[in-house]
Design a protein around this motif. Sequence first.
Motif, PDB file in Angstrom:
ATOM      1  N   MET A   1      44.979 -72.777  62.672  1.00 33.21           N
ATOM      2  CA  MET A   1      45.944 -73.637  63.337  1.00 33.21           C
ATOM      3  C   MET A   1      46.715 -74.423  62.293  1.00 33.21           C
ATOM      4  O   MET A   1      46.152 -74.944  61.340  1.00 33.21           O
ATOM      5  CB  MET A   1      45.206 -74.582  64.282  1.00 33.21           C
ATOM      6  N   ARG A   2      48.013 -74.506  62.479  1.00 31.72           N
ATOM      7  CA  ARG A   2      48.858 -75.236  61.542  1.00 31.72           C
ATOM      8  C   ARG A   2      48.868 -76.720  61.863  1.00 31.72           C
ATOM      9  O   ARG A   2      48.852 -77.121  63.024  1.00 31.72           O
ATOM     10  CB  ARG A   2      50.288 -74.738  61.632  1.00 31.72           C
ATOM     11  N   ILE A   3      48.938 -77.495  60.835  1.00 33.31           N
ATOM     12  CA  ILE A   3      49.079 -78.941  60.972  1.00 33.31           C
ATOM     13  C   ILE A   3      50.420 -79.324  60.352  1.00 33.31           C
ATOM     14  O   ILE A   3      50.750 -78.889  59.255  1.00 33.31           O
ATOM     15  CB  ILE A   3      47.936 -79.688  60.248  1.00 33.31           C
ATOM     16  N   TYR A   4      51.199 -80.105  61.070  1.00 34.78           N
ATOM     17  CA  TYR A   4      52.526 -80.518  60.608  1.00 34.78           C
ATOM     18  C   TYR A   4      52.518 -82.002  60.295  1.00 34.78           C
ATOM     19  O   TYR A   4      51.664 -82.754  60.752  1.00 34.78           O
ATOM     20  CB  TYR A   4      53.572 -80.245  61.687  1.00 34.78           C
ATOM     21  N   ASN A  10      56.076 -89.543  58.655  1.00 29.84           N
ATOM     22  CA  ASN A  10      55.021 -88.911  57.851  1.00 29.84           C
ATOM     23  C   ASN A  10      53.644 -88.907  58.512  1.00 29.84           C
ATOM     24  O   ASN A  10      52.638 -88.759  57.834  1.00 29.84           O
ATOM     25  CB  ASN A  10      54.929 -89.542  56.460  1.00 29.84           C
ATOM     26  N   LYS A  11      53.589 -89.077  59.827  1.00 30.33           N
ATOM     27  CA  LYS A  11      52.322 -89.014  60.559  1.00 30.33           C
ATOM     28  C   LYS A  11      51.926 -87.545  60.739  1.00 30.33           C
ATOM     29  O   LYS A  11      52.777 -86.691  60.969  1.00 30.33           O
ATOM     30  CB  LYS A  11      52.496 -89.694  61.925  1.00 30.33           C
ATOM     31  N   VAL A  12      50.642 -87.234  60.620  1.00 26.90           N
ATOM     32  CA  VAL A  12      50.145 -85.873  60.798  1.00 26.90           C
ATOM     33  C   VAL A  12      50.095 -85.566  62.287  1.00 26.90           C
ATOM     34  O   VAL A  12      49.537 -86.335  63.075  1.00 26.90           O
ATOM     35  CB  VAL A  12      48.756 -85.711  60.150  1.00 26.90           C
ATOM     36  N   ILE A  13      50.697 -84.439  62.688  1.00 24.02           N
ATOM     37  CA  ILE A  13      50.767 -84.052  64.094  1.00 24.02           C
ATOM     38  C   ILE A  13      50.398 -82.577  64.223  1.00 24.02           C
ATOM     39  O   ILE A  13      50.642 -81.776  63.328  1.00 24.02           O
ATOM     40  CB  ILE A  13      52.173 -84.300  64.686  1.00 24.02           C
ATOM     41  N   THR A  18      60.405 -79.534  67.348  1.00 19.42           N
ATOM     42  CA  THR A  18      61.278 -78.990  66.319  1.00 19.42           C
ATOM     43  C   THR A  18      62.715 -79.258  66.732  1.00 19.42           C
ATOM     44  O   THR A  18      63.130 -78.900  67.831  1.00 19.42           O
ATOM     45  CB  THR A  18      61.056 -77.476  66.148  1.00 19.42           C
ATOM     46  N   VAL A  19      63.482 -79.917  65.869  1.00 18.57           N
ATOM     47  CA  VAL A  19      64.836 -80.335  66.176  1.00 18.57           C
ATOM     48  C   VAL A  19      65.764 -79.789  65.105  1.00 18.57           C
ATOM     49  O   VAL A  19      65.454 -79.840  63.923  1.00 18.57           O
ATOM     50  CB  VAL A  19      64.936 -81.882  66.211  1.00 18.57           C
ATOM     51  N   LYS A  20      66.918 -79.252  65.529  1.00 15.66           N
ATOM     52  CA  LYS A  20      67.924 -78.809  64.574  1.00 15.66           C
ATOM     53  C   LYS A  20      68.866 -79.983  64.296  1.00 15.66           C
ATOM     54  O   LYS A  20      69.422 -80.570  65.211  1.00 15.66           O
ATOM     55  CB  LYS A  20      68.718 -77.629  65.116  1.00 15.66           C
ATOM     56  N   MET A  21      69.014 -80.316  63.033  1.00 16.28           N
ATOM     57  CA  MET A  21      69.876 -81.433  62.629  1.00 16.28           C
ATOM     58  C   MET A  21      70.914 -80.919  61.649  1.00 16.28           C
ATOM     59  O   MET A  21      70.738 -79.878  61.028  1.00 16.28           O
ATOM     60  CB  MET A  21      69.047 -82.524  61.954  1.00 16.28           C
ATOM     61  N   LYS A  22      71.995 -81.675  61.485  1.00 14.76           N
ATOM     62  CA  LYS A  22      72.993 -81.362  60.474  1.00 14.76           C
ATOM     63  C   LYS A  22      72.773 -82.278  59.285  1.00 14.76           C
ATOM     64  O   LYS A  22      72.616 -83.488  59.441  1.00 14.76           O
ATOM     65  CB  LYS A  22      74.406 -81.563  61.015  1.00 14.76           C
ATOM     66  N   LYS A  39      72.761 -76.790  58.599  1.00 16.50           N
ATOM     67  CA  LYS A  39      71.779 -77.088  59.643  1.00 16.50           C
ATOM     68  C   LYS A  39      70.384 -76.907  59.068  1.00 16.50           C
ATOM     69  O   LYS A  39      70.115 -75.943  58.373  1.00 16.50           O
ATOM     70  CB  LYS A  39      71.979 -76.171  60.834  1.00 16.50           C
ATOM     71  N   ILE A  40      69.519 -77.859  59.360  1.00 16.74           N
ATOM     72  CA  ILE A  40      68.125 -77.789  58.932  1.00 16.74           C
ATOM     73  C   ILE A  40      67.235 -78.065  60.133  1.00 16.74           C
ATOM     74  O   ILE A  40      67.660 -78.679  61.112  1.00 16.74           O
ATOM     75  CB  ILE A  40      67.824 -78.800  57.796  1.00 16.74           C
ATOM     76  N   LYS A  41      66.006 -77.592  60.072  1.00 21.80           N
ATOM     77  CA  LYS A  41      65.021 -77.869  61.118  1.00 21.80           C
ATOM     78  C   LYS A  41      64.077 -78.938  60.615  1.00 21.80           C
ATOM     79  O   LYS A  41      63.607 -78.889  59.487  1.00 21.80           O
ATOM     80  CB  LYS A  41      64.223 -76.617  61.457  1.00 21.80           C
ATOM     81  N   ILE A  42      63.817 -79.925  61.460  1.00 20.23           N
ATOM     82  CA  ILE A  42      62.858 -80.969  61.122  1.00 20.23           C
ATOM     83  C   ILE A  42      61.798 -81.014  62.217  1.00 20.23           C
ATOM     84  O   ILE A  42      62.028 -80.598  63.344  1.00 20.23           O
ATOM     85  CB  ILE A  42      63.527 -82.348  60.944  1.00 20.23           C
TER      86      ILE A  42
END
Length: 72
Positions: A1-4, A10-13, A18-22, A39-42
């Motif tokens: 399982m991935r941890i983000y 900077n909190k571990v979730i 997932t949001v696309k931002m400019k 465009k980047i994904k955060i």
Amino acid sequence: MRIYQCDSCNKVISDPYTVKMKEFRIGIEIGIPLASKKKIKIHLCDDCYKGLHLIGELVPKNPKKEERENNG
């Protein structure tokens, strides 16, 4: 399982939004100003995601139209 990790606080979730931002960059190369955007994904935690939507609701939908109405 991935941890983000939330890109904002900077909190571990474990289940991020997932949001696309400019991303905007302004630089100068040999005296010529250059502007670029991409465009980047955060990844955001629940609190930061809700805060982003709250900020989005406070921004006027068409600010140029409101400026014209106030000025004239």
